[in-house]
Design a protein around this motif. Structure first.
Motif, PDB file in Angstrom:
ATOM      1  N   ALA A  40       0.827  -1.214   0.000  1.00 26.26           N
ATOM      2  CA  ALA A  40       0.000   0.000   0.000  1.00 26.26           C
ATOM      3  C   ALA A  40       0.857   1.257   0.000  1.00 26.26           C
ATOM      4  CB  ALA A  40      -0.907   0.000   1.226  1.00 26.26           C
ATOM      5  N   LYS A  41       1.974   1.200   0.752  1.00 26.06           N
ATOM      6  CA  LYS A  41       2.819   2.380   0.872  1.00 26.06           C
ATOM      7  C   LYS A  41       4.269   1.961   1.139  1.00 26.06           C
ATOM      8  CE  LYS A  41       3.335   6.645   3.560  1.00 26.06           C
ATOM      9  NZ  LYS A  41       2.911   7.362   4.800  1.00 26.06           N
ATOM     10  N   PRO A  42       5.184   2.208   0.201  1.00 25.30           N
ATOM     11  CA  PRO A  42       6.591   1.821   0.389  1.00 25.30           C
ATOM     12  C   PRO A  42       7.215   2.519   1.584  1.00 25.30           C
ATOM     13  CG  PRO A  42       6.149   2.429  -1.901  1.00 25.30           C
ATOM     14  CD  PRO A  42       4.949   2.829  -1.107  1.00 25.30           C
ATOM     15  N   PHE A  43       8.185   1.870   2.213  1.00 30.48           N
ATOM     16  CA  PHE A  43       8.914   2.454   3.336  1.00 30.48           C
ATOM     17  C   PHE A  43       9.942   3.458   2.795  1.00 30.48           C
ATOM     18  CE2 PHE A  43       7.548  -1.728   4.847  1.00 30.48           C
ATOM     19  CZ  PHE A  43       6.927  -1.375   6.037  1.00 30.48           C
ATOM     20  N   GLU A  44       9.990   4.642   3.413  1.00 28.28           N
ATOM     21  CA  GLU A  44      10.888   5.700   2.945  1.00 28.28           C
ATOM     22  C   GLU A  44      11.857   6.202   4.021  1.00 28.28           C
ATOM     23  OE1 GLU A  44      11.158   6.824  -0.119  1.00 28.28           O
ATOM     24  OE2 GLU A  44       9.463   5.766  -1.004  1.00 28.28           O
ATOM     25  N   THR A  45      11.352   6.394   5.258  1.00 25.02           N
ATOM     26  CA  THR A  45      12.162   7.015   6.303  1.00 25.02           C
ATOM     27  C   THR A  45      12.282   6.128   7.539  1.00 25.02           C
ATOM     28  OG1 THR A  45      10.302   8.119   7.393  1.00 25.02           O
ATOM     29  CG2 THR A  45      11.360   9.297   5.559  1.00 25.02           C
ATOM     30  N   THR A  46      13.315   6.396   8.335  1.00 28.98           N
ATOM     31  CA  THR A  46      13.499   5.657   9.583  1.00 28.98           C
ATOM     32  C   THR A  46      12.333   5.916  10.538  1.00 28.98           C
ATOM     33  OG1 THR A  46      14.871   7.492  10.409  1.00 28.98           O
ATOM     34  CG2 THR A  46      16.018   5.619   9.451  1.00 28.98           C
ATOM     35  N   GLU A  47      11.852   7.144  10.564  1.00 28.49           N
ATOM     36  CA  GLU A  47      10.742   7.505  11.447  1.00 28.49           C
ATOM     37  C   GLU A  47       9.479   6.736  11.062  1.00 28.49           C
ATOM     38  OE1 GLU A  47       9.188  11.640  13.350  1.00 28.49           O
ATOM     39  OE2 GLU A  47       9.183  11.553  11.160  1.00 28.49           O
ATOM     40  N   GLY A  48       9.197   6.684   9.762  1.00 27.59           N
ATOM     41  CA  GLY A  48       8.024   5.948   9.301  1.00 27.59           C
ATOM     42  C   GLY A  48       8.131   4.461   9.599  1.00 27.59           C
ATOM     43  N   PHE A  49       9.338   3.923   9.466  1.00 33.92           N
ATOM     44  CA  PHE A  49       9.542   2.492   9.703  1.00 33.92           C
ATOM     45  C   PHE A  49       9.415   2.149  11.186  1.00 33.92           C
ATOM     46  CE2 PHE A  49      12.551  -1.264   9.944  1.00 33.92           C
ATOM     47  CZ  PHE A  49      11.629  -2.168   9.435  1.00 33.92           C
ATOM     48  N   THR A  50       9.988   2.986  12.062  1.00 37.73           N
ATOM     49  CA  THR A  50       9.867   2.708  13.501  1.00 37.73           C
ATOM     50  C   THR A  50       8.412   2.847  13.978  1.00 37.73           C
ATOM     51  OG1 THR A  50      10.578   4.997  13.971  1.00 37.73           O
ATOM     52  CG2 THR A  50      12.239   3.273  14.180  1.00 37.73           C
ATOM     53  N   SER A  51       7.653   3.762  13.368  1.00 32.08           N
ATOM     54  CA  SER A  51       6.221   3.883  13.700  1.00 32.08           C
ATOM     55  C   SER A  51       5.491   2.590  13.351  1.00 32.08           C
ATOM     56  CB  SER A  51       5.591   5.055  12.937  1.00 32.08           C
ATOM     57  OG  SER A  51       6.123   6.274  13.375  1.00 32.08           O
ATOM     58  N   PHE A  52       5.847   2.021  12.218  1.00 36.05           N
ATOM     59  CA  PHE A  52       5.280   0.739  11.791  1.00 36.05           C
ATOM     60  C   PHE A  52       5.680  -0.382  12.760  1.00 36.05           C
ATOM     61  CE2 PHE A  52       6.711  -3.151   9.616  1.00 36.05           C
ATOM     62  CZ  PHE A  52       5.480  -3.696   9.249  1.00 36.05           C
ATOM     63  N   LEU A  53       6.955  -0.374  13.198  1.00 37.50           N
ATOM     64  CA  LEU A  53       7.462  -1.436  14.070  1.00 37.50           C
ATOM     65  C   LEU A  53       6.800  -1.454  15.447  1.00 37.50           C
ATOM     66  CD1 LEU A  53      11.326  -1.315  13.389  1.00 37.50           C
ATOM     67  CD2 LEU A  53       9.716  -3.073  12.628  1.00 37.50           C
ATOM     68  N   LYS A  54       6.287  -0.296  15.890  1.00 36.58           N
ATOM     69  CA  LYS A  54       5.670  -0.214  17.220  1.00 36.58           C
ATOM     70  C   LYS A  54       4.521  -1.206  17.377  1.00 36.58           C
ATOM     71  CE  LYS A  54       6.847   4.620  18.138  1.00 36.58           C
ATOM     72  NZ  LYS A  54       6.360   6.021  18.132  1.00 36.58           N
ATOM     73  N   LYS A  55       3.855  -1.492  16.264  1.00 39.03           N
ATOM     74  CA  LYS A  55       2.705  -2.412  16.311  1.00 39.03           C
ATOM     75  C   LYS A  55       3.156  -3.861  16.532  1.00 39.03           C
ATOM     76  CE  LYS A  55       1.593  -0.710  12.275  1.00 39.03           C
ATOM     77  NZ  LYS A  55       0.954  -0.487  10.950  1.00 39.03           N
ATOM     78  N   LEU A  56       4.425  -4.150  16.262  1.00 40.02           N
ATOM     79  CA  LEU A  56       4.927  -5.524  16.335  1.00 40.02           C
ATOM     80  C   LEU A  56       5.873  -5.752  17.508  1.00 40.02           C
ATOM     81  CD1 LEU A  56       5.532  -5.384  12.572  1.00 40.02           C
ATOM     82  CD2 LEU A  56       4.258  -7.281  13.535  1.00 40.02           C
ATOM     83  N   ALA A  57       6.327  -4.670  18.123  1.00 42.39           N
ATOM     84  CA  ALA A  57       7.321  -4.764  19.195  1.00 42.39           C
ATOM     85  C   ALA A  57       6.702  -5.234  20.506  1.00 42.39           C
ATOM     86  CB  ALA A  57       7.995  -3.405  19.397  1.00 42.39           C
ATOM     87  N   PRO A  58       7.427  -6.069  21.277  1.00 43.20           N
ATOM     88  CA  PRO A  58       6.929  -6.476  22.600  1.00 43.20           C
ATOM     89  C   PRO A  58       6.762  -5.252  23.501  1.00 43.20           C
ATOM     90  CG  PRO A  58       8.848  -7.783  21.946  1.00 43.20           C
ATOM     91  CD  PRO A  58       8.741  -6.652  20.979  1.00 43.20           C
ATOM     92  N   ARG A  59       5.690  -5.192  24.241  1.00 42.21           N
ATOM     93  CA  ARG A  59       5.415  -4.030  25.087  1.00 42.21           C
ATOM     94  C   ARG A  59       6.511  -3.873  26.158  1.00 42.21           C
ATOM     95  NH1 ARG A  59      -0.650  -3.327  26.935  1.00 42.21           N
ATOM     96  NH2 ARG A  59      -0.777  -3.101  24.658  1.00 42.21           N
ATOM     97  N   GLY A  60       7.019  -2.659  26.260  1.00 38.54           N
ATOM     98  CA  GLY A  60       8.072  -2.379  27.230  1.00 38.54           C
ATOM     99  C   GLY A  60       9.470  -2.659  26.708  1.00 38.54           C
ATOM    100  N   LYS A  61       9.553  -3.310  25.541  1.00 37.59           N
ATOM    101  CA  LYS A  61      10.871  -3.632  24.969  1.00 37.59           C
ATOM    102  C   LYS A  61      10.994  -3.082  23.545  1.00 37.59           C
ATOM    103  CE  LYS A  61      11.486  -7.840  27.707  1.00 37.59           C
ATOM    104  NZ  LYS A  61      11.715  -9.305  27.677  1.00 37.59           N
ATOM    105  N   GLU A  62      10.277  -1.988  23.301  1.00 40.86           N
ATOM    106  CA  GLU A  62      10.231  -1.422  21.948  1.00 40.86           C
ATOM    107  C   GLU A  62      11.618  -1.052  21.425  1.00 40.86           C
ATOM    108  OE1 GLU A  62       6.155  -0.697  23.715  1.00 40.86           O
ATOM    109  OE2 GLU A  62       8.230  -0.507  24.410  1.00 40.86           O
ATOM    110  N   TYR A  63      12.412  -0.365  22.249  1.00 43.13           N
ATOM    111  CA  TYR A  63      13.690   0.132  21.758  1.00 43.13           C
ATOM    112  C   TYR A  63      14.694  -0.990  21.479  1.00 43.13           C
ATOM    113  CZ  TYR A  63      11.917   4.781  22.587  1.00 43.13           C
ATOM    114  OH  TYR A  63      11.158   5.917  22.540  1.00 43.13           O
ATOM    115  N   LYS A  64      14.637  -2.034  22.290  1.00 42.92           N
ATOM    116  CA  LYS A  64      15.492  -3.197  22.032  1.00 42.92           C
ATOM    117  C   LYS A  64      15.081  -3.853  20.707  1.00 42.92           C
ATOM    118  CE  LYS A  64      17.028  -7.664  23.778  1.00 42.92           C
ATOM    119  NZ  LYS A  64      16.855  -8.746  24.782  1.00 42.92           N
ATOM    120  N   TYR A  65      13.784  -3.932  20.491  1.00 43.52           N
ATOM    121  CA  TYR A  65      13.255  -4.530  19.259  1.00 43.52           C
ATOM    122  C   TYR A  65      13.685  -3.709  18.043  1.00 43.52           C
ATOM    123  CZ  TYR A  65       9.773  -6.611  16.094  1.00 43.52           C
ATOM    124  OH  TYR A  65       9.152  -7.265  15.055  1.00 43.52           O
TER     125      TYR A  65
END
Length: 303
Positions: free
Chosen positions: A170-195
């Protein structure tokens, strides 16, 4: 650009001590970066010479003004080729501080950090072709799964790969900020930054072919070392450390130690340090990057 800003060298004294420097010897710093390790080595040289390798042209701003030093802008996987170019066949010691420099992390445009918004780049050599953006937007799901699982040790690597493929349609990845926003949905709660760090590490390793380059460099390093010469390697994640450890202890990257007819180990290196050397608490407190560092020192066997 001062080295303290560019990059604080980890375990500086231990690295220098591991090289057992001969003032008239020939040495190689394969990861020049901010030049911290190189400047320390140069203090111990008289008529000796040091060759500093770095593929990142930004490192050229840190070249020391010394007749005992030669900068080589190249990937360390080309160690033998460039030493041959300078007429060097054998060296007394080789140092490699693996991973990424603080400078590269702190430059938003390089795309290495989750703290800034920048292009999904991650090339250590800025003339390289492959970028993190291309990996995320073009790699097949199975390949992404493998990269995140092996290089990042991401636990939900398969789910992540599936989600990336669905999202980019639907929308190609372009920036680090956009990609990390996407990753938040998949990251274990409380361990986002490690993920985030694990995922970014996996992408960086793939973009720069770090494991392939490391294997090539290590085999060449063994070849160019003089008998008794020292190999000093500092790594920051288990994948790299395992390769270094196995080569030192077993003579190869995987498998069991081979022995000759008389039961002697068939390998080119002997460990100098028992196990890995780690930074003390004071250094970790002043330089958090030292926390994950493992330093291994080996000596080339006499024939």
């Amino acid at each position: 650009m001062t080295e303290s800003v560019y990059h604080i060298p980890v375990m500086l004294a231990q690295c220098t001590e591991g090289l057992a420097i001969d003032p008239n010897g020939i040495y190689v710093d394969l990861t020049f970066g901010g030049g911290g390790h190189s400047r320390e080595i140069l203090k111990h040289l008289d008529k000796g010479h040091l060759y500093g390798f770095d593929q990142d042209e930004d490192a050229m701003a840190n070249i020391p003004d010394s007749e005992n030093f030669t900068f080589v802008q190249a990937n360390f996987r080309d160690l033998k080729k460039y030493l041959r170019l300078y007429g060097v066949k054998k060296v007394d010691g080789i140092l490699a501080d693996l991973g990424i420099s603080s400078h590269q992390i702190d430059e938003p445009g390089r795309g290495f950090s989750t703290r800034f918004s920048g292009d999904l780049d991650m090339r250590m050599n800025q003339s390289g072709v492959l970028t993190a953006k291309e990996v995320l937007n073009t790699y097949e799901e199975t390949k992404l799964h493998k990269i995140f699982g092996i290089y990042g040790e991401v636990k939900n690597a398969k789910t992540l790969a599936q989600a990336i493929v669905a999202e980019r349609a639907a929308k190609p990845f372009e920036t680090t900020e956009g990609f990390t926003s996407f990753l938040k949905k998949l990251a274990p709660r409380g361990k986002e930054y490690k993920y985030f760090a694990q995922v970014f590490q996996a992408l960086r390793i793939e973009v720069n072919d770090e494991i392939g380059a490391l294997e090539e460099m290590l085999l060449q390093a063994v070849e160019v070392l003089k008998p008794g010469g020292r190999l000093v390697v500092m790594s920051y994640h288990s994948l790299e450390d395992r390769l270094v450890k196995n080569l030192i202890n077993k003579g190869k990257f995987q498998g069991e130690l081979e022995k000759d007819f008389f039961g002697n180990p068939i390998r080119s290196l002997d460990p100098v340090s028992r196990g890995a050397i780690v930074a003390d608490a004071a250094e970790v407190a002043s330089n958090p990057r030292a926390r994950s560092a493992k330093l291994r020192v080996a000596s080339k066997r006499e024939k």
